[in-house]
Design a protein around this motif. Sequence first.
Motif, PDB file in Angstrom:
ATOM      1  N   ASP A 102       0.830  -1.209   0.000  1.00 52.26           N
ATOM      2  CA  ASP A 102       0.000   0.000   0.000  1.00 52.26           C
ATOM      3  C   ASP A 102       0.866   1.261   0.000  1.00 52.26           C
ATOM      4  OD1 ASP A 102      -2.138  -1.720   0.166  1.00 52.26           O
ATOM      5  OD2 ASP A 102      -2.615  -1.266   2.261  1.00 52.26           O
ATOM      6  N   VAL A 103       0.202   2.388  -0.272  1.00 51.96           N
ATOM      7  CA  VAL A 103       0.881   3.680  -0.335  1.00 51.96           C
ATOM      8  C   VAL A 103       0.070   4.714   0.447  1.00 51.96           C
ATOM      9  CG1 VAL A 103       1.614   5.571  -1.859  1.00 51.96           C
ATOM     10  CG2 VAL A 103       1.934   3.196  -2.574  1.00 51.96           C
ATOM     11  N   GLN A 104       0.767   5.531   1.216  1.00 51.84           N
ATOM     12  CA  GLN A 104       0.150   6.701   1.862  1.00 51.84           C
ATOM     13  C   GLN A 104       0.693   7.943   1.170  1.00 51.84           C
ATOM     14  OE1 GLN A 104       0.772   7.673   6.293  1.00 51.84           O
ATOM     15  NE2 GLN A 104       2.065   9.118   5.178  1.00 51.84           N
ATOM     16  N   TRP A 105      -0.206   8.767   0.648  1.00 54.91           N
ATOM     17  CA  TRP A 105       0.202  10.011  -0.024  1.00 54.91           C
ATOM     18  C   TRP A 105      -0.427  11.159   0.756  1.00 54.91           C
ATOM     19  CZ3 TRP A 105       2.375   9.672  -5.293  1.00 54.91           C
ATOM     20  CH2 TRP A 105       2.788  10.916  -5.794  1.00 54.91           C
ATOM     21  N   MET A 106       0.372  11.832   1.564  1.00 49.57           N
ATOM     22  CA  MET A 106      -0.131  12.869   2.459  1.00 49.57           C
ATOM     23  C   MET A 106       0.314  14.247   1.974  1.00 49.57           C
ATOM     24  SD  MET A 106       0.480  13.385   6.554  1.00 49.57           S
ATOM     25  CE  MET A 106       2.073  14.218   6.328  1.00 49.57           C
ATOM     26  N   THR A 107      -0.652  15.116   1.725  1.00 49.62           N
ATOM     27  CA  THR A 107      -0.369  16.493   1.353  1.00 49.62           C
ATOM     28  C   THR A 107      -0.333  17.338   2.621  1.00 49.62           C
ATOM     29  OG1 THR A 107      -1.516  16.172  -0.769  1.00 49.62           O
ATOM     30  CG2 THR A 107      -1.125  18.446  -0.056  1.00 49.62           C
ATOM     31  N   ALA A 108       0.863  17.804   2.999  1.00 46.54           N
ATOM     32  CA  ALA A 108       0.980  18.647   4.193  1.00 46.54           C
ATOM     33  C   ALA A 108       0.427  20.040   3.927  1.00 46.54           C
ATOM     34  CB  ALA A 108       2.439  18.726   4.638  1.00 46.54           C
ATOM     35  N   GLY A 109       0.676  20.588   2.719  1.00 45.95           N
ATOM     36  CA  GLY A 109       0.141  21.895   2.361  1.00 45.95           C
ATOM     37  C   GLY A 109       0.459  22.953   3.404  1.00 45.95           C
ATOM     38  N   ARG A 110      -0.575  23.642   3.888  1.00 42.70           N
ATOM     39  CA  ARG A 110      -0.368  24.752   4.823  1.00 42.70           C
ATOM     40  C   ARG A 110       0.002  24.299   6.229  1.00 42.70           C
ATOM     41  NH1 ARG A 110      -5.239  24.864   7.658  1.00 42.70           N
ATOM     42  NH2 ARG A 110      -7.019  24.044   6.510  1.00 42.70           N
ATOM     43  N   GLY A 111       0.012  22.990   6.457  1.00 45.59           N
ATOM     44  CA  GLY A 111       0.501  22.504   7.737  1.00 45.59           C
ATOM     45  C   GLY A 111      -0.298  21.341   8.288  1.00 45.59           C
ATOM     46  N   ILE A 112       0.417  20.324   8.768  1.00 46.05           N
ATOM     47  CA  ILE A 112      -0.233  19.153   9.335  1.00 46.05           C
ATOM     48  C   ILE A 112       0.692  18.559  10.393  1.00 46.05           C
ATOM     49  CG2 ILE A 112       0.749  17.436   7.725  1.00 46.05           C
ATOM     50  CD1 ILE A 112      -2.055  16.177   7.548  1.00 46.05           C
ATOM     51  N   LEU A 113       0.105  17.918  11.387  1.00 44.93           N
ATOM     52  CA  LEU A 113       0.843  17.141  12.378  1.00 44.93           C
ATOM     53  C   LEU A 113       0.482  15.679  12.168  1.00 44.93           C
ATOM     54  CD1 LEU A 113       0.055  19.328  15.522  1.00 44.93           C
ATOM     55  CD2 LEU A 113       2.217  19.287  14.286  1.00 44.93           C
ATOM     56  N   HIS A 114       1.500  14.800  12.180  1.00 42.49           N
ATOM     57  CA  HIS A 114       1.160  13.383  12.034  1.00 42.49           C
ATOM     58  C   HIS A 114       2.160  12.519  12.779  1.00 42.49           C
ATOM     59  CE1 HIS A 114       3.740  11.691   8.494  1.00 42.49           C
ATOM     60  NE2 HIS A 114       4.401  12.671   9.067  1.00 42.49           N
ATOM     61  N   GLU A 115       1.792  11.254  12.926  1.00 47.25           N
ATOM     62  CA  GLU A 115       2.643  10.268  13.582  1.00 47.25           C
ATOM     63  C   GLU A 115       2.617   8.985  12.772  1.00 47.25           C
ATOM     64  OE1 GLU A 115       0.702  10.054  17.401  1.00 47.25           O
ATOM     65  OE2 GLU A 115      -0.572   8.373  16.768  1.00 47.25           O
ATOM     66  N   GLU A 116       3.719   8.230  12.873  1.00 45.24           N
ATOM     67  CA  GLU A 116       3.855   6.983  12.120  1.00 45.24           C
ATOM     68  C   GLU A 116       4.490   5.939  13.030  1.00 45.24           C
ATOM     69  OE1 GLU A 116       5.182   8.435   7.758  1.00 45.24           O
ATOM     70  OE2 GLU A 116       6.206   9.407   9.433  1.00 45.24           O
ATOM     71  N   PHE A 117       3.776   4.830  13.208  1.00 41.58           N
ATOM     72  CA  PHE A 117       4.263   3.738  14.045  1.00 41.58           C
ATOM     73  C   PHE A 117       4.054   2.405  13.335  1.00 41.58           C
ATOM     74  CE2 PHE A 117       3.145   6.976  17.267  1.00 41.58           C
ATOM     75  CZ  PHE A 117       4.331   7.012  17.989  1.00 41.58           C
ATOM     76  N   HIS A 118       4.795   1.383  13.760  1.00 38.46           N
ATOM     77  CA  HIS A 118       4.452   0.030  13.335  1.00 38.46           C
ATOM     78  C   HIS A 118       3.012  -0.252  13.784  1.00 38.46           C
ATOM     79  CE1 HIS A 118       8.944  -1.417  13.366  1.00 38.46           C
ATOM     80  NE2 HIS A 118       8.735  -0.373  12.582  1.00 38.46           N
ATOM     81  N   SER A 119       2.255  -0.936  12.947  1.00 41.71           N
ATOM     82  CA  SER A 119       0.883  -1.270  13.322  1.00 41.71           C
ATOM     83  C   SER A 119       0.885  -2.213  14.523  1.00 41.71           C
ATOM     84  CB  SER A 119       0.152  -1.934  12.155  1.00 41.71           C
ATOM     85  OG  SER A 119       0.648  -3.253  11.955  1.00 41.71           O
ATOM     86  N   GLU A 120      -0.243  -2.269  15.234  1.00 42.95           N
ATOM     87  CA  GLU A 120      -0.345  -3.186  16.372  1.00 42.95           C
ATOM     88  C   GLU A 120      -0.112  -4.625  15.932  1.00 42.95           C
ATOM     89  OE1 GLU A 120      -3.770  -2.924  18.801  1.00 42.95           O
ATOM     90  OE2 GLU A 120      -3.368  -0.875  19.484  1.00 42.95           O
ATOM     91  N   ALA A 121      -0.681  -4.994  14.780  1.00 49.62           N
ATOM     92  CA  ALA A 121      -0.544  -6.383  14.316  1.00 49.62           C
ATOM     93  C   ALA A 121       0.911  -6.716  14.036  1.00 49.62           C
ATOM     94  CB  ALA A 121      -1.401  -6.602  13.071  1.00 49.62           C
ATOM     95  N   PHE A 122       1.633  -5.786  13.374  1.00 47.77           N
ATOM     96  CA  PHE A 122       3.036  -6.055  13.083  1.00 47.77           C
ATOM     97  C   PHE A 122       3.871  -6.028  14.362  1.00 47.77           C
ATOM     98  CE2 PHE A 122       7.387  -4.841  12.031  1.00 47.77           C
ATOM     99  CZ  PHE A 122       7.713  -5.851  11.143  1.00 47.77           C
ATOM    100  N   GLY A 123       3.592  -5.077  15.253  1.00 48.55           N
ATOM    101  CA  GLY A 123       4.328  -5.016  16.507  1.00 48.55           C
ATOM    102  C   GLY A 123       4.178  -6.284  17.323  1.00 48.55           C
ATOM    103  N   GLN A 124       2.999  -6.859  17.286  1.00 48.21           N
ATOM    104  CA  GLN A 124       2.741  -8.077  18.066  1.00 48.21           C
ATOM    105  C   GLN A 124       3.491  -9.283  17.518  1.00 48.21           C
ATOM    106  OE1 GLN A 124      -1.393  -9.243  18.172  1.00 48.21           O
ATOM    107  NE2 GLN A 124      -1.125 -10.392  20.065  1.00 48.21           N
TER     108      GLN A 124
END
Length: 321
Positions: A102-124
Amino acid sequence: MRPIKHIHGDKKPHWVGDGFFVKTLINHLEDNPDFNYSHTDPFLLFDYGKPTTFSPNPDYKLHPHGIGLHPHKGFETVTIAYSGEISHADSTGGRSDILEGDVQWMTAGRGILHEEFHSEAFGQRGGVFSMVQLWVNLPSAHKLTDPKYQSIKRADMPIVDLIDNSDEQTVIGQAAIIAGDWHGISGAATTFTPVNMWDIELHTAGSTTLQVPQTHNTLLLVQEGQVLVNGTAASAGSLIEFSAPTPAHVDAQTEHSSLPATDTIELTYPATTDEDTPIKLLLLSGEPIGEPVAGHGPFVMNTQEELRQTFRDYQIGNFGK
């Protein structure tokens, strides 16, 4: 055929947070006269995350591996998951898991806050984790566009066959068209400037030819395996920089750019390669924006004053407004 200018890849890997072990192959802040933003425009930054094995995380719910809330402004981030899974959340309410392919395409533009972590399923469960992330610049006319999020599933991407040059009946691989145009087939993502992003996998010995616009800066990542590109060998972790594009021609009578002609790039899956091991590549090409860039950390603007104002806005709570 578009000549190869240089093969990059001699960068030391580093951690982003505690979840992403990457080599930064493109960095618009580096002042290298032989390889800088003018050679990669509109691509600002490119982190290559080679396959890395993570043990199961016993605290995967409360302390997942990754990077916490942080800002971006003035560009887009594109994350491709090759192995493993990434959970994304942002200040606009966007939230999703990026699964393998899959692909995530995020447009920050005038400003955005975000976080990125391993998913719960993958972490487990743990396992092999591999990804890439790009920063794609926005032109000045769209720097302050509203933030948005495109969650692109593998099933939503057009998949095209790659035909062997010597036998049109033989398919030696496929390309997923994330963005751009493949012989009239449009990619899944919407973009602000002309960009091609093709996720390529070769699985059978042979050669195939790609066509890219002459007017685009063009790069090719070898994500996994070893391949011949225009007859030159390249291995995993290599970023191939092709020669400079031809400037777009503008017809004085119509004031419109003529349709871009194309250059060719030949990819060869060597007959000596174990065909149980696919070769994974990522083709990037983009029409240069050609505007000045003022960047620092997670912000990319056009002038130093715009950059200073962005930092002031962030410090006083006006970020993204």
